[in-house]
Design a protein around this motif. Structure first.
Motif, PDB file in Angstrom:
ATOM      1  N   UNK A 126     -16.518   1.380   1.607  1.00  0.00           N
ATOM      2  CA  UNK A 126     -15.884   0.060   1.512  1.00  0.00           C
ATOM      3  C   UNK A 126     -14.831   0.070   0.404  1.00  0.00           C
ATOM      4  N   UNK A 127     -13.577  -0.192   0.789  1.00  0.00           N
ATOM      5  CA  UNK A 127     -12.523  -0.297  -0.212  1.00  0.00           C
ATOM      6  C   UNK A 127     -11.689  -1.543   0.067  1.00  0.00           C
ATOM      7  N   UNK A 128     -10.574  -1.679  -0.630  1.00  0.00           N
ATOM      8  CA  UNK A 128      -9.699  -2.843  -0.446  1.00  0.00           C
ATOM      9  C   UNK A 128      -8.346  -2.499  -1.031  1.00  0.00           C
ATOM     10  N   UNK A 129      -7.304  -3.116  -0.470  1.00  0.00           N
ATOM     11  CA  UNK A 129      -5.970  -2.906  -1.031  1.00  0.00           C
ATOM     12  C   UNK A 129      -5.996  -3.243  -2.522  1.00  0.00           C
ATOM     13  N   UNK A 130      -6.700  -4.317  -2.877  1.00  0.00           N
ATOM     14  CA  UNK A 130      -6.707  -4.783  -4.268  1.00  0.00           C
ATOM     15  C   UNK A 130      -7.428  -3.830  -5.218  1.00  0.00           C
ATOM     16  N   UNK A 162     -17.466   5.139   8.910  1.00  0.00           N
ATOM     17  CA  UNK A 162     -17.126   3.716   9.023  1.00  0.00           C
ATOM     18  C   UNK A 162     -16.363   3.331   7.752  1.00  0.00           C
ATOM     19  N   UNK A 163     -15.096   2.967   7.926  1.00  0.00           N
ATOM     20  CA  UNK A 163     -14.245   2.662   6.763  1.00  0.00           C
ATOM     21  C   UNK A 163     -13.774   1.210   6.833  1.00  0.00           C
ATOM     22  N   UNK A 164     -13.990   0.500   5.726  1.00  0.00           N
ATOM     23  CA  UNK A 164     -13.564  -0.899   5.623  1.00  0.00           C
ATOM     24  C   UNK A 164     -12.483  -1.021   4.561  1.00  0.00           C
ATOM     25  N   UNK A 165     -11.430  -1.796   4.850  1.00  0.00           N
ATOM     26  CA  UNK A 165     -10.540  -2.220   3.782  1.00  0.00           C
ATOM     27  C   UNK A 165     -10.215  -3.704   3.959  1.00  0.00           C
ATOM     28  N   UNK A 166      -9.481  -4.257   2.993  1.00  0.00           N
ATOM     29  CA  UNK A 166      -9.314  -5.723   2.960  1.00  0.00           C
ATOM     30  C   UNK A 166      -7.866  -6.109   2.663  1.00  0.00           C
ATOM     31  N   UNK A 167      -7.489  -7.227   3.249  1.00  0.00           N
ATOM     32  CA  UNK A 167      -6.142  -7.773   3.080  1.00  0.00           C
ATOM     33  C   UNK A 167      -6.071  -8.582   1.786  1.00  0.00           C
ATOM     34  N   UNK A 168      -5.114  -8.260   0.929  1.00  0.00           N
ATOM     35  CA  UNK A 168      -5.042  -8.909  -0.380  1.00  0.00           C
ATOM     36  C   UNK A 168      -4.351 -10.273  -0.315  1.00  0.00           C
ATOM     37  N   UNK A 182      -0.732  -1.966   7.994  1.00  0.00           N
ATOM     38  CA  UNK A 182       0.018  -0.710   8.150  1.00  0.00           C
ATOM     39  C   UNK A 182       0.049   0.057   6.826  1.00  0.00           C
ATOM     40  N   UNK A 183       0.269  -0.671   5.728  1.00  0.00           N
ATOM     41  CA  UNK A 183       0.312  -0.025   4.407  1.00  0.00           C
ATOM     42  C   UNK A 183      -1.048   0.572   4.049  1.00  0.00           C
ATOM     43  N   UNK A 184      -2.105  -0.178   4.296  1.00  0.00           N
ATOM     44  CA  UNK A 184      -3.447   0.328   3.983  1.00  0.00           C
ATOM     45  C   UNK A 184      -3.766   1.571   4.809  1.00  0.00           C
TER      46      UNK A 184
END
Ligand code: A2P
Length: 280
Positions: free
Chosen positions: A45-49, A71-77, A91-93
């Protein structure tokens, strides 16, 4: 660690994820994600932030683990709300992670200060972009984070896809029962970030006593409590021994009495418990 929950769209998600909030970018993030993948985690689990998508992606690539087994998670900042911005943010992530798709893409916060006057419309527009990413299979599931019932109610007025996940601050000191009940009622999985209360729950006497009784650590008892509630804990650590320890939670079961004792600890670590101050 290969046990899974089924999300509301049928996608399988490993029941424990490796958290990377507050993990510094660079060598530390790279080493800890690699250690997690070696220890058997298949959910990151990660995030752009968090600023560490680059290093997380590099560790994933170097691990040799098959993409389809991960299973990879990211998040919109917060700065990326809105239809066009959301598309660009994903797209950037993906570019930073070095991936063609994420398994789960989340809206990080429902109402950051800068959008407090029009969070309803911005979340609706963001969600439309996320639904398109889902349809294009750039995100295999989509969801939200830090949403309270009123944010979800508003989103569901225009959503075509019901969020699969609501990732919230969820640990024995901060249980957010109203949010958890809402999630359950709508088929939304409650993911627990900071399942160890960002490390602030280790000094709680009741947990220490229980850990001795089960011959486990406080962290293991608390992660087990999270699982037995049907939550999906995302423990973070940058130490290989702790990363490993946090996986050893499938060989014991907390009794009903002990679950109730932990439930009774709400607020004890002095963490945020008032819904109006956590998020509004
Ligand atoms: P560190 O990264 O230095 O190992 P949360 O997941 O609730 O955010 O909690 C993370 C905090 O708990 C971090 O400070 C992490 O420190 C610490 N931590 C994680 N796992 C363990 C463990 N098994 N034993 C002790 N501390 C842990």
């Amino acid at each position: 660690l290969t046990d899974t929950y089924a999300l509301n769209n049928g996608t399988k998600i490993p029941v424990v994820g490796f958290g990377t909030w507050q993990t510094p970018d660079g060598q530390v993030a790279y080493d800890s994600v690699l250690a997690a993948l070696k220890a058997g985690y298949r959910h990151i689990d990660t995030a752009a932030a968090y600023g560490n998508e680059d290093s997380v992606g590099k560790a994933i690539a170097d691990s040799g683990v098959d993409r389809k087994d991960l299973f990879v998670t990211t998040k919109l900042w917060n700065a990326d709300h809105g239809y066009e911005a959301a598309k660009q943010a994903l797209a950037t992530s993906l570019d930073k992670l070095g991936l063609d798709y994420v398994d789960l893409y989340l809206i990080h916060w429902p109402n950051p200060a800068a959008m407090r006057d029009n969070w309803q419309q911005l979340n609706a527009d963001t969600w439309r972009a996320m639904e398109e990413a889902y349809a294009d299979r750039k995100a295999r599931a989509i969801g939200v984070s830090n949403f309270r019932p009123k944010h979800l109610d508003t989103l569901l007025e225009t959503a075509k896809v019901v969020p699969a996940v609501n990732q919230i601050f969820l640990n024995p000191s901060d249980m957010e029962p109203e949010v958890v009940a809402y999630n359950e009622a709508h088929g939304i999985l409650s993911e627990a970030y900071s399942p160890l209360g960002t490390g602030k729950i280790f000094g709680i006497t009741e947990l220490q006593t229980m850990a001795e009784k089960y011959d486990k650590s406080v962290a293991q008892v608390v992660l087990r409590w999270s699982l037995q509630h049907g939550f999906l804990p995302l423990p973070k650590s940058v130490h290989a021994d702790r990363i490993q320890q946090n996986t050893e939670i499938f060989d014991f079961e907390l009794s009903e009495d002990d679950m109730a004792t932990i439930d009774g600890l709400r607020g004890v670590a002095g963490l945020a418990n008032d819904p109006d101050t956590v998020n509004f």
